[in-house]
Design an enzyme around this catalytic site. Sequence first.
Site, PDB file in Angstrom:
ATOM      1  N   LYS A 173       0.821  -1.218   0.000  1.00  0.00           N
ATOM      2  CA  LYS A 173       0.000   0.000   0.000  1.00  0.00           C
ATOM      3  C   LYS A 173       0.856   1.270   0.000  1.00  0.00           C
ATOM      4  O   LYS A 173       0.605   2.197  -0.755  1.00  0.00           O
ATOM      5  CB  LYS A 173      -0.940   0.035   1.224  1.00  0.00           C
ATOM      6  N   ARG A 198      -9.925   1.012   8.385  1.00  0.00           N
ATOM      7  CA  ARG A 198      -9.519  -0.362   8.670  1.00  0.00           C
ATOM      8  C   ARG A 198     -10.613  -1.110   9.424  1.00  0.00           C
ATOM      9  O   ARG A 198     -10.379  -2.211   9.908  1.00  0.00           O
ATOM     10  CB  ARG A 198      -8.272  -0.328   9.536  1.00  0.00           C
ATOM     11  N   ARG A 239      10.942  -6.599   4.869  1.00  0.00           N
ATOM     12  CA  ARG A 239      10.873  -5.166   5.146  1.00  0.00           C
ATOM     13  C   ARG A 239      11.514  -4.839   6.502  1.00  0.00           C
ATOM     14  O   ARG A 239      12.132  -3.792   6.663  1.00  0.00           O
ATOM     15  CB  ARG A 239       9.394  -4.738   5.149  1.00  0.00           C
ATOM     16  N   ARG A 267      10.920  -1.371  11.442  1.00  0.00           N
ATOM     17  CA  ARG A 267       9.671  -1.044  12.151  1.00  0.00           C
ATOM     18  C   ARG A 267       9.474  -1.990  13.327  1.00  0.00           C
ATOM     19  O   ARG A 267       9.618  -3.205  13.169  1.00  0.00           O
ATOM     20  CB  ARG A 267       8.485  -1.227  11.185  1.00  0.00           C
ATOM     21  N   ARG A 284      -1.515  -8.998  13.298  1.00  0.00           N
ATOM     22  CA  ARG A 284      -1.953  -8.032  12.279  1.00  0.00           C
ATOM     23  C   ARG A 284      -2.718  -8.726  11.158  1.00  0.00           C
ATOM     24  O   ARG A 284      -3.669  -8.162  10.606  1.00  0.00           O
ATOM     25  CB  ARG A 284      -0.744  -7.256  11.735  1.00  0.00           C
TER      26      ARG A 284
HETATM   27  P1  AMP Z   1       0.434   0.423   8.822  1.00  0.00           P
HETATM   28  O1  AMP Z   1       1.670   1.266   8.743  1.00  0.00           O
HETATM   29  O2  AMP Z   1      -0.671   0.920   7.970  1.00  0.00           O
HETATM   30  O3  AMP Z   1       0.722  -1.051   8.612  1.00  0.00           O
HETATM   31  O4  AMP Z   1      -0.098   0.552  10.320  1.00  0.00           O
HETATM   32  C1  AMP Z   1       0.679   0.137  11.428  1.00  0.00           C
HETATM   33  C2  AMP Z   1      -0.188   0.035  12.671  1.00  0.00           C
HETATM   34  O5  AMP Z   1      -0.747   1.309  12.978  1.00  0.00           O
HETATM   35  C3  AMP Z   1      -1.379  -0.903  12.573  1.00  0.00           C
HETATM   36  O6  AMP Z   1      -1.042  -2.252  12.843  1.00  0.00           O
HETATM   37  C4  AMP Z   1      -2.306  -0.325  13.639  1.00  0.00           C
HETATM   38  O7  AMP Z   1      -1.893  -0.676  14.946  1.00  0.00           O
HETATM   39  C5  AMP Z   1      -2.060   1.169  13.480  1.00  0.00           C
HETATM   40  N1  AMP Z   1      -2.999   1.766  12.494  1.00  0.00           N
HETATM   41  C6  AMP Z   1      -2.704   2.307  11.278  1.00  0.00           C
HETATM   42  N2  AMP Z   1      -3.809   2.726  10.642  1.00  0.00           N
HETATM   43  C7  AMP Z   1      -4.841   2.433  11.481  1.00  0.00           C
HETATM   44  C8  AMP Z   1      -6.253   2.589  11.388  1.00  0.00           C
HETATM   45  N3  AMP Z   1      -6.844   3.119  10.301  1.00  0.00           N
HETATM   46  N4  AMP Z   1      -6.991   2.175  12.445  1.00  0.00           N
HETATM   47  C9  AMP Z   1      -6.437   1.653  13.542  1.00  0.00           C
HETATM   48  N5  AMP Z   1      -5.130   1.448  13.683  1.00  0.00           N
HETATM   49  C10 AMP Z   1      -4.331   1.835  12.665  1.00  0.00           C
END
Ligand code: AMP
Length: 189
Positions: free
Chosen positions: A13, A88, A127, A133, A145
Amino acid sequence: MKLILMGAPGAGKGTQSAKISEKYNIPAIATGDILRGAIKEGTELGKLAKGYMDEGKLVPDEVVVGIIKDYLSTEACKNGFILDGFPRSIPQAEALDSILAKAGSEVTATVSIMIPDEMVMERIKGRALKEGRADDASEETINNRIVTYHNQTEPLIEYYNKSGKYHEIDGIGTIEEVQARIFSVMDKF
Ligand code: AMP
């Protein structure tokens, strides 16, 4: 163009939203990046989000909805945007619809980048070596996740399908191949 980019963790993404942002000249808003930035800066938001993120759980809906509401009200988002990692969950999608409706607008489309679960683990481990991360480091967090994605995010497929806004593309292949698939869907809007 008000685009939602969906997909499991590691589907690509972030990489693809940067490409779309460049081509269509609209900002990409990634809630994960915003939350990681807040953790780095040690803000209240960061302190609240960290526990959820480290466990691979969703940060509470009202928190992320608040972030998105603020971003969408900025001048930069006036002509469109790409949401990477938001919504999400169903409540987040409903909140987004209501924020946009108040401004007389709506989501243009949702594009979901599909990859199998086995590939999620493989890609995230790759990654982790490059980006460091925290939530990529543990297999347990990655598994959480994946489960969170299936339980809370996947219902959005039906949500956007109902309004005819849902498009799915195959996320297996090179960055360029996936990019071409996304553009071929988007060029029809
Ligand atoms: P990402 O970088 O999009 O993979 O997001 C990393 C983490 O941030 C996720 O596993 C969630 O804990 C949190 N997070 C990111 N976007 C959201 C969202 N829209 N709603 C809730 N938690 C989020």
